[in-house]
Design a protein around this motif. Structure first.
Motif, PDB file in Angstrom:
ATOM      1  N   HIS A  94       1.004  -1.131   0.009  1.00  0.00           N
ATOM      2  CA  HIS A  94       0.012  -0.088   0.048  1.00  0.00           C
ATOM      3  C   HIS A  94       0.939   1.282  -0.210  1.00  0.00           C
ATOM      4  CE1 HIS A  94      -3.333  -2.325   0.758  1.00  0.00           C
ATOM      5  NE2 HIS A  94      -3.234  -2.969   1.978  1.00  0.00           N
ATOM      6  N   LYS A  95       2.009   1.355   0.786  1.00  0.00           N
ATOM      7  CA  LYS A  95       2.738   2.354   0.998  1.00  0.00           C
ATOM      8  C   LYS A  95       3.300   2.957  -0.414  1.00  0.00           C
ATOM      9  CE  LYS A  95       6.769   4.136   3.630  1.00  0.00           C
ATOM     10  NZ  LYS A  95       7.743   4.076   2.365  1.00  0.00           N
ATOM     11  N   ASP A  96       3.990   1.847  -1.030  1.00  0.00           N
ATOM     12  CA  ASP A  96       4.523   1.974  -2.312  1.00  0.00           C
ATOM     13  C   ASP A  96       3.694   2.527  -3.363  1.00  0.00           C
ATOM     14  OD1 ASP A  96       7.154   1.672  -1.218  1.00  0.00           O
ATOM     15  OD2 ASP A  96       7.166  -0.438  -1.816  1.00  0.00           O
ATOM     16  N   ASP A  97       2.491   1.746  -3.245  1.00  0.00           N
ATOM     17  CA  ASP A  97       1.344   2.165  -4.319  1.00  0.00           C
ATOM     18  C   ASP A  97       1.138   3.787  -4.290  1.00  0.00           C
ATOM     19  OD1 ASP A  97       1.235  -0.101  -5.424  1.00  0.00           O
ATOM     20  OD2 ASP A  97      -0.607  -0.849  -4.268  1.00  0.00           O
ATOM     21  N   VAL A 110      -7.352  -0.900  -3.190  1.00  0.00           N
ATOM     22  CA  VAL A 110      -7.299   0.180  -3.954  1.00  0.00           C
ATOM     23  C   VAL A 110      -8.203   1.437  -3.471  1.00  0.00           C
ATOM     24  CG1 VAL A 110      -8.488   1.264  -6.135  1.00  0.00           C
ATOM     25  CG2 VAL A 110      -7.164  -0.690  -6.061  1.00  0.00           C
ATOM     26  N   LYS A 111      -9.282   1.157  -2.505  1.00  0.00           N
ATOM     27  CA  LYS A 111      -9.783   1.847  -1.704  1.00  0.00           C
ATOM     28  C   LYS A 111      -9.086   2.771  -0.810  1.00  0.00           C
ATOM     29  CE  LYS A 111     -14.628   2.826   0.281  1.00  0.00           C
ATOM     30  NZ  LYS A 111     -13.921   3.494   1.404  1.00  0.00           N
ATOM     31  N   LYS A 112      -8.529   1.645  -0.176  1.00  0.00           N
ATOM     32  CA  LYS A 112      -7.693   2.346   1.200  1.00  0.00           C
ATOM     33  C   LYS A 112      -6.674   3.489   0.647  1.00  0.00           C
ATOM     34  CE  LYS A 112      -4.585   0.745   4.824  1.00  0.00           C
ATOM     35  NZ  LYS A 112      -3.893  -0.400   5.270  1.00  0.00           N
ATOM     36  N   ALA A 167      -6.937   7.615   1.194  1.00  0.00           N
ATOM     37  CA  ALA A 167      -5.818   8.254   2.007  1.00  0.00           C
ATOM     38  C   ALA A 167      -5.471   9.663   0.988  1.00  0.00           C
ATOM     39  CB  ALA A 167      -4.772   7.385   1.977  1.00  0.00           C
ATOM     40  N   LEU A 168      -5.472   9.374  -0.141  1.00  0.00           N
ATOM     41  CA  LEU A 168      -5.224  10.614  -1.259  1.00  0.00           C
ATOM     42  C   LEU A 168      -6.082  11.628  -1.097  1.00  0.00           C
ATOM     43  CD1 LEU A 168      -3.502   8.780  -4.184  1.00  0.00           C
ATOM     44  CD2 LEU A 168      -2.428   9.914  -2.270  1.00  0.00           C
ATOM     45  N   LEU A 179      -8.525  10.797  -9.418  1.00  0.00           N
ATOM     46  CA  LEU A 179      -8.435   9.550  -8.939  1.00  0.00           C
ATOM     47  C   LEU A 179      -9.490   8.758  -9.716  1.00  0.00           C
ATOM     48  CD1 LEU A 179      -8.016  10.264  -5.149  1.00  0.00           C
ATOM     49  CD2 LEU A 179      -6.132   9.968  -6.941  1.00  0.00           C
ATOM     50  N   LYS A 180     -10.707   8.924 -10.135  1.00  0.00           N
ATOM     51  CA  LYS A 180     -11.481   8.390 -10.859  1.00  0.00           C
ATOM     52  C   LYS A 180     -10.827   7.885 -12.080  1.00  0.00           C
ATOM     53  CE  LYS A 180     -15.742   9.415  -8.474  1.00  0.00           C
ATOM     54  NZ  LYS A 180     -17.137   9.822  -8.601  1.00  0.00           N
ATOM     55  N   GLN A 181      -9.906   8.755 -12.700  1.00  0.00           N
ATOM     56  CA  GLN A 181      -9.226   8.533 -14.057  1.00  0.00           C
ATOM     57  C   GLN A 181      -8.264   7.309 -14.005  1.00  0.00           C
ATOM     58  OE1 GLN A 181      -7.744  12.150 -15.849  1.00  0.00           O
ATOM     59  NE2 GLN A 181      -9.563  13.338 -15.016  1.00  0.00           N
ATOM     60  N   VAL A 182      -7.892   6.857 -12.809  1.00  0.00           N
ATOM     61  CA  VAL A 182      -7.137   6.015 -12.777  1.00  0.00           C
ATOM     62  C   VAL A 182      -7.698   4.475 -12.709  1.00  0.00           C
ATOM     63  CG1 VAL A 182      -5.316   4.599 -11.103  1.00  0.00           C
ATOM     64  CG2 VAL A 182      -5.600   7.123 -10.963  1.00  0.00           C
ATOM     65  N   HIS A 183      -7.345   3.706 -13.671  1.00  0.00           N
ATOM     66  CA  HIS A 183      -7.757   2.206 -13.576  1.00  0.00           C
ATOM     67  C   HIS A 183      -7.388   1.323 -12.668  1.00  0.00           C
ATOM     68  CE1 HIS A 183      -8.965   2.871 -18.012  1.00  0.00           C
ATOM     69  NE2 HIS A 183      -8.074   3.919 -17.978  1.00  0.00           N
ATOM     70  N   ALA A 184      -8.433   1.160 -11.687  1.00  0.00           N
ATOM     71  CA  ALA A 184      -7.956   0.366 -10.533  1.00  0.00           C
ATOM     72  C   ALA A 184      -9.410   0.000  -9.958  1.00  0.00           C
ATOM     73  CB  ALA A 184      -7.106   1.319  -9.360  1.00  0.00           C
TER      74      ALA A 184
END
Length: 331
Positions: free
Chosen positions: A213-216, A240-242, A246-247, A257-262
């Motif tokens: 998570h931290k590196d992501d 992904v939600k976590k 946080a961001l 953030l919604k533009q990120v494919h995750a």
């Protein structure tokens, strides 16, 4: 010479030279050192015995401001801040051709395939708007943040698709050329420094597949500051939600953030690292081909060979290749 300007020869001397030598080469029109020019009404001054007129222009002004590269642009009321493109260069060439339609056109110093294609169209007086600059973009660059098993399969698949691949990880046992044999660049650095190795191209694709998570979160923050064609992050919906929550707490725009494919990749029920890699690259292809025309290989993009460049400029029905696809036919 007068103030570094070359003056014409004395008329009698010129006539004498015509009788004594086989060829007299005359520069009929200067441009104050600029690559482009709008001629005044009295220009160019052509000797009455001239057998051939060669109109020489250059690609040096392409992409620069009119006021910096076009001499006497005011005569055509050109916007001094306008960026010179191929159409404007052709417009200026045709301005001369109206006066001297039999002139031979030569375009100097074209760099790269796009400029070479432009130069050829201008020299043959074919409308340059029949091609688009976007067709001449190289394939997207791919940045893999994380060098685990999924990345290793993504790199192999990306190589088959002619992507320029950059791998970044903070573990020496993973981030090395012995593992990523097909990648163009491999860096073992702290993820906080990853953006120092990001490409400048706007059509870069970023794949975040780190081990935690931290590196992501660190990588995603770095990538969100870049112009990108595609951003994808691996992980379960919970993971992904976590990261996203946080961001958002840090003030990042939720719409960005919604533009990120995750979670990353097309939903093809992939299980193994190889299948996940296929789903990721399939999603990248889907996005890439929706937003840009180019399917150019790196070999064609960098070629210096001479030949006939064939380009699909329109298509109907189920033709497999799209508009902008091209092939160089050599001897």
């Amino acid at each position: 010479f007068d103030e570094k300007k070359i003056k014409a020869l004395d008329h009698d001397l010129l006539n004498q030279l015509k009788k004594e030598v086989d060829v007299v080469l005359i520069e009929a029109d200067g441009s104050r050192g600029m690559p482009l020019k709008v001629p005044a009404d009295y220009e160019p001054v052509i000797d009455e015995d001239t057998d051939q007129i060669i109109l020489i222009t250059s690609m040096k002004g392409l992409g620069k401001r009119v006021k910096d590269v076009v001499h006497r642009y005011e005569l055509l009321h050109l916007d001094p801040e306008k960026i010179v493109d191929g159409a404007l260069i052709q417009q200026l060439v045709r301005y001369y051709l109206k006066r001297y339609p039999d002139a031979v056109i030569e375009v100097k110093q074209p760099e790269g395939l796009y400029q070479r294609a432009l130069a050829s169209l201008i020299e043959h007086n074919v409308d340059v708007t029949c091609i688009q600059k976007e067709w001449f973009m190289p394939q997207s660059k791919l940045v893999l943040l994380g060098a685990g098993h999924v990345s290793q399969y993504v790199e192999k698949t990306a190589h088959l698709l002619d992507f320029y691949t950059i791998v970044i990880d903070n573990r020496e046992e993973f981030a090395n050329k012995n593992i990523f044999t097909e990648a163009q660049e491999v860096y073992c650095v702290n993820y906080e420094e990853a953006d120092h190795y990001f490409p400048a191209e706007d059509n870069t694709c970023y794949v975040i597949v780190t081990r935690g998570h931290k590196d992501d979160k660190v990588c995603l923050k770095k990538v969100l500051n870049q112009k990108a064609l595609y951003i994808g992050m691996i992980g379960s919906k919970g993971k992904v939600k976590k990261t996203m929550d946080a961001l958002i707490e840090e003030g990042y725009d939720e719409s960005l953030l919604k533009q990120v494919h995750a979670p990353i990749g097309l939903p093809i029920h992939s299980q193994t690292p190889a299948e996940i890699a296929i789903s990721i690259m399939a999603e990248i292809i889907q996005v890439k081909n929706t937003h840009q025309y180019s399917t150019m290989t790196s070999d064609l993009y960098h070629t210096k060979e001479k030949g006939t460049l064939c380009i699909i400029t329109s298509k109907e029905g189920s033709a497999p290749r799209g508009v902008g696809s091209m092939m160089l036919v050599t001897d």
